[in-house]
Scaffold this motif. Structure first.
Motif: not given
Length: 481
Positions: A286-308
């Motif tokens: 899982f990853h998101t645009v809410s953290k890091g140096y972006w901090g765009e919590c209110g935008q509500r953007g993320g993804y998940f990637e599946m392996t196997n």
């Protein structure tokens, strides 16, 4: 009159079991005090922009143009927006089926998912399949979707680190599963011991629970530790031998404040390990645009990637995603901009690097300021925040304080945090909201207040804490350790 379906007594019991301390009693009291005119410093949630972090200029310019595409037809648009922002806006609008107001595919825009896959390949050194990437309304929605898919009933358990981010305990309760805790070792800088995992699984099985998944949060929330490559290999081997799906919460991968343990993704380590483990262990990252140096919590953007994950299972996950029709499209553009950033030579590149580096370097300094500040206080010990956005100090509460909390009908660390809030306006989250070993007490605070405010905030905390300890210590040999 017979009871009605939405009377409290008639509600789904799983809903009533849900607890989410980040927006719990402390937050509600802080909101009341704010309405009464008291200045509140909301350090209870990792919400960078609410605490003064400025948004990065370039992504906001691009999304502004996408939101108002008529600006692109204005002959003066180049006087206000740089050429690379105009080009990027046109690129992202071309990926949609009708602009930001149109639904996308339920997995997200194919073009953005391709950009995410290319980012993952650059990061890990292994190709990624866009068909196995789902864009979501923040990482939290993705976590809930996967947990809902895994949990079949109360007999299904999920290994979760303690202390843990309460999204996991809340979602597992909501879906009717069983949380299986494994304790991180505070004296080893919140390290993970595989022997603890084995004990947790054995105890769960003795109660008739089938452990089906394991959660790791790397870097840690609320504990701030970064897992080493060796640690990740141990975890993946454990999941292989115990036949567990691994959920890798990696939303803080940009937030690293030391050089000894850089972020390494679970996926990279898994694929580095080779067969049979690399072909067998099921992993969702899982990853998101809410953290890091972006901090765009209110935008509500993320993804998940599946392996196997088998194709039929992916189809079922797609089916459930389709119920919501589409993740929000502006956030998908933010995700595309995060994973496909500006490059040297681009007009806005230098400003982008200057802004992002400034934020990360300030966070690194704030992590040190906060750790040192806590460790200067009486009966407080705090590990250094290696990553993420939080400090999680242990508060050594004197017996008299614990007794006073019981008389007030409060959990001891809730009692302490409420007193801190009333005295200073600093809104934190008690450690009991994240889980902790019996007899130990903590609080979580973000490291996000403005750097120039940090000395005053820590001085205010120290003054409160030392007065609190003076009030409740009996001065008969109770010591810091």
């Amino acid at each position: 009159m017979p009871p009605k379906a939405l009377d409290y007594e008639q509600l789904n019991e799983n809903v009533k079991k849900v607890q989410y301390a980040v927006r719990g009693e402390l937050y509600l009291r802080a909101s009341e005090l704010q309405k009464e005119g008291k200045k509140i410093i909301f350090t209870n949630v990792g919400n960078p922009h609410a605490l003064g972090q400025k948004p990065l200029t370039f992504p906001r310019q691009v999304v502004a143009l996408c939101q108002a595409p008529f600006l692109l037809d204005d002959p003066n648009v180049g006087l206000i927006f740089p050429a690379d922002a105009i080009a990027k806006a046109k690129h992202y609008l071309s990926l949609t089926s009708g602009g930001l107001g149109a639904y996308s595919d339920s997995r997200g825009l194919p073009g953005v998912r391709k950009e995410v896959a290319e980012f993952i390949e650059r990061r890990d050194g292994y190709p990624s399949d866009p068909e196995l990437i789902f864009l979501t309304d923040g990482a939290s929605k993705g976590v809930m979707q996967i947990l809902n898919t895994i949990i079949r009933g109360a007999g299904d358990g999920v290994l979760v680190p303690v202390p843990q981010y309460p999204l996991y305990s809340a979602a597992i309760s909501l879906f009717g599963g069983s949380l299986v805790p494994y304790y991180l070792e505070e004296t080893a800088n919140w390290g993970l011991d595989v022997n603890n995992l084995r004990q947790s699984v054995a105890q769960a099985r003795s109660k008739g629970i089938t452990v089906r998944a394991m959660v790791i949060i790397n870097p840690g929330n609320p504990t701030g530790q970064c897992l080493s490559e060796a640690n990740l290999r141990e975890i993946l081997s454990f999941c292989f031998h115990e036949n567990l799906v691994l959920l890798g919460d990696e939303v803080y991968q940009q937030n690293i404040y030391q050089d000894e343990r850089p972020f390494i993704s679970s996926r990279k380590v898994l694929l580095d390990m080779g067969p049979p483990i690399s072909k067998e262990v099921q992993l969702v990252s899982f990853h998101t645009v809410s953290k890091g140096y972006w901090g765009e919590c209110g935008q509500r953007g993320g993804y998940f990637e599946m392996t196997n994950i088998p194709p039929k299972s992916v189809e079922e996950i797609y089916k459930v995603a389709s119920i919501s029709l589409s993740p929000n499209v502006p956030a998908q553009i933010f995700m595309g901009l995060m994973v496909n950033p500006l490059k040297p030579g681009d007009i806005s590149y230098e400003q982008y690097v200057r802004e992002s580096k400034g934020i990360l370097e300030s966070l690194r300094r704030r992590a040190r300021l906060m750790t040192d500040g806590f460790n200067s206080c009486r009966n407080v010990v705090c590990n250094f925040t290696e990553g993420a956005m939080y400090s999680f100090p242990q508060i050594r509460l004197p017996p008299r304080a614990i007794e006073a909390a019981k008389r007030a009908g409060k959990v001891p660390d809730v009692f302490y945090c409420l007193k801190l809030l009333e005295a200073t306006g600093i809104s934190t989250v008690p450690g009991s909201g994240f889980g902790q070993k019996e007899g130990l007490f903590h609080l979580r605070t973000t490291i996000l207040p403005a750097e120039e405010d940090m000395p005053e905030i820590m001085a205010s905390f120290k003054k409160f804490n030392d007065e609190f300890m003076e009030q409740y210590e009996d001065h008969r040999g109770y010591s810091r350790m």
